[in-house]
Write an enzyme that holds these catalytic residues in place. Structure first.
Site, short mmCIF file in Angstrom:
data_model
loop_
_atom_site.label_atom_id
_atom_site.label_comp_id
_atom_site.label_asym_id
_atom_site.label_seq_id
_atom_site.Cartn_x
_atom_site.Cartn_y
_atom_site.Cartn_z
N CYS A 95 0.79 -1.39 0.26
CA CYS A 95 -0.26 -0.22 -0.19
C CYS A 95 0.90 1.15 0.05
O CYS A 95 0.70 2.24 -0.47
CB CYS A 95 -1.40 0.16 1.23
SG CYS A 95 0.00 -0.33 3.03
N HIS A 152 -2.02 6.49 4.63
CA HIS A 152 -0.77 6.65 4.13
C HIS A 152 -0.33 8.02 3.85
O HIS A 152 -0.47 8.07 2.67
CB HIS A 152 -0.89 5.60 3.71
CG HIS A 152 -0.11 4.02 4.40
ND1 HIS A 152 -0.36 3.66 5.29
CD2 HIS A 152 -0.04 2.85 3.81
CE1 HIS A 152 -0.65 2.42 5.87
NE2 HIS A 152 -0.61 1.90 4.93
#
Length: 343
Positions: A130, A243
């Site tokens: 990710c 993130h």
């Protein structure tokens, strides 16, 4: 788009549930939907498009030719166990773990960047970590015209990347800390509330963590550029979703800031949020719940003339995982590659 029977392994997890949500949002035609998970989660009831579906335990007998698409969103161990069985049954398998990412016979795909790699799949397709996805999406349009030479990246990763238990762990630790108590949840290597933990996954012999090595190795594979020098530092921070990362990039030839800005802005799935005069830049809150890779703080690298530095954020559960899988399905269908797995 053709209608497929879809089987999800790990359906009760954060990514599995988000995958179902994205399937519905993007109006993917689904015939039979089967939801699988561990023995502990079997029996859970999940509703999809008004239908209540009972989660079944995943076993080696779970897969057959009627499971046109199998999405594995479980552990690497589970993927190594079940993906070959599903492939042998003629299923088109998409794996969300690291189990097959560096296997030379398995494409590692971000559809906006290297969709052509789907053409050589042999029944299993892997999707990147990710953190790899947003960085590669931002850099790929520059790399196509001015190859990357070196990347340095520092990540600030939300706890959702470690699963639902980690999300609850941050919440419980935060409540306790605000009441003056320390109650480690055990979901991270250290307490995560009001903290930053510079370890995600285990350490390798060279002092880098496996998460950091994933970013480097996956980036090289996706871009078909084995010689890019990459150094990553991956840090878990006390945010729930989204993130973030700071990136420094050097190319074979110096690049102007205007050219870099234009190329990044042209990238599909990438949005520039970059106006220092107005203090505009993206944060994890801005990325949560959508599928965009947001880029800001774009500037010339004063430590290396001709390079650039920037900040990027994305929702690790959506574009970093579930949405990318759905986009792989869409692209594979467009290329008539899903039924090929059964032939």
């Amino acid at each position: 788009m053709e209608t497929y029977n879809i089987t999800v392994v790990g359906a009760t997890g954060l990514v599995g549930r988000e995958f179902l949500k994205v399937l519905d949002e993007r109006r993917i035609p689904v015939g039979r939907l089967r939801l699988l998970a561990s023995k502990r989660s079997a029996g859970t009831v999940i509703t999809f498009r008004g239908q209540a579906i009972t989660v079944e335990e995943t076993t080696e007998e779970s897969f057959g030719p009627d499971d046109h698409i199998v999405f594995l969103s479980a552990s690497g161990e589970a993927s190594r166990r079940f993906a070959p069985i599903a492939r042998a049954a003629g299923c088109f398998v998409i794996d969300d773990s690291s189990a097959f990412r560096m296997d030379p016979s398995v494409p590692l795909v971000i559809p906006e960047v290297n969709a052509d790699d789907l053409e050589w799949h042999e029944g299993i397709v892997s999707q990147p970590n990710c953190t790899t996805t947003p960085m590669v999406m931002a850099l790929a349009p520059i790399h196509r015209v001015n190859p990357l030479k070196r990347i340095v990246v520092a990540t600030y990763q939300a706890v959702a990347g470690a699963g639902a238990a980690a999300v609850e762990g941050l919440k419980s630790e935060t409540r306790a800390a605000l009441e003056g108590r320390r109650e480690p949840s055990g979901t991270q290597k250290r307490e995560i509330a009001f903290n930053a933990v510079p370890q995600i996954d285990a350490f390798a012999e060279d002092g880098y963590t496996k998460e950091e090595l994933k970013m480097a190795n996956e980036t090289r594979k996706i871009l078909h550029a084995p010689d890019i020098a990459i150094s990553a530092t991956c840090v878990r921070v006390p945010t729930l979703f989204g993130h973030a990362m700071a990136v420094w990039a050097e190319f074979e030839r110096p690049i102007s800031l205007d050219e870099a800005r234009a190329l990044i802005a042209s990238a599909p799935g990438v949005t520039l949020v970059d106006d220092p005069a107005a203090e505009r830049y993206p944060t994890p809150h801005d990325a949560t719940g959508n599928d965009l890779v947001l880029v800001g703080r774009l500037r010339a690298d004063t430590a290396h003339p001709g390079g650039i530095a920037f900040w990027t954020v994305t929702d690790s559960i959506r574009k970093g995982a579930a949405t990318n899988v759905v986009q792989i399905i869409e692209e594979a269908d467009r290329r008539d590659l899903i039924r090929r797995a059964a032939r």
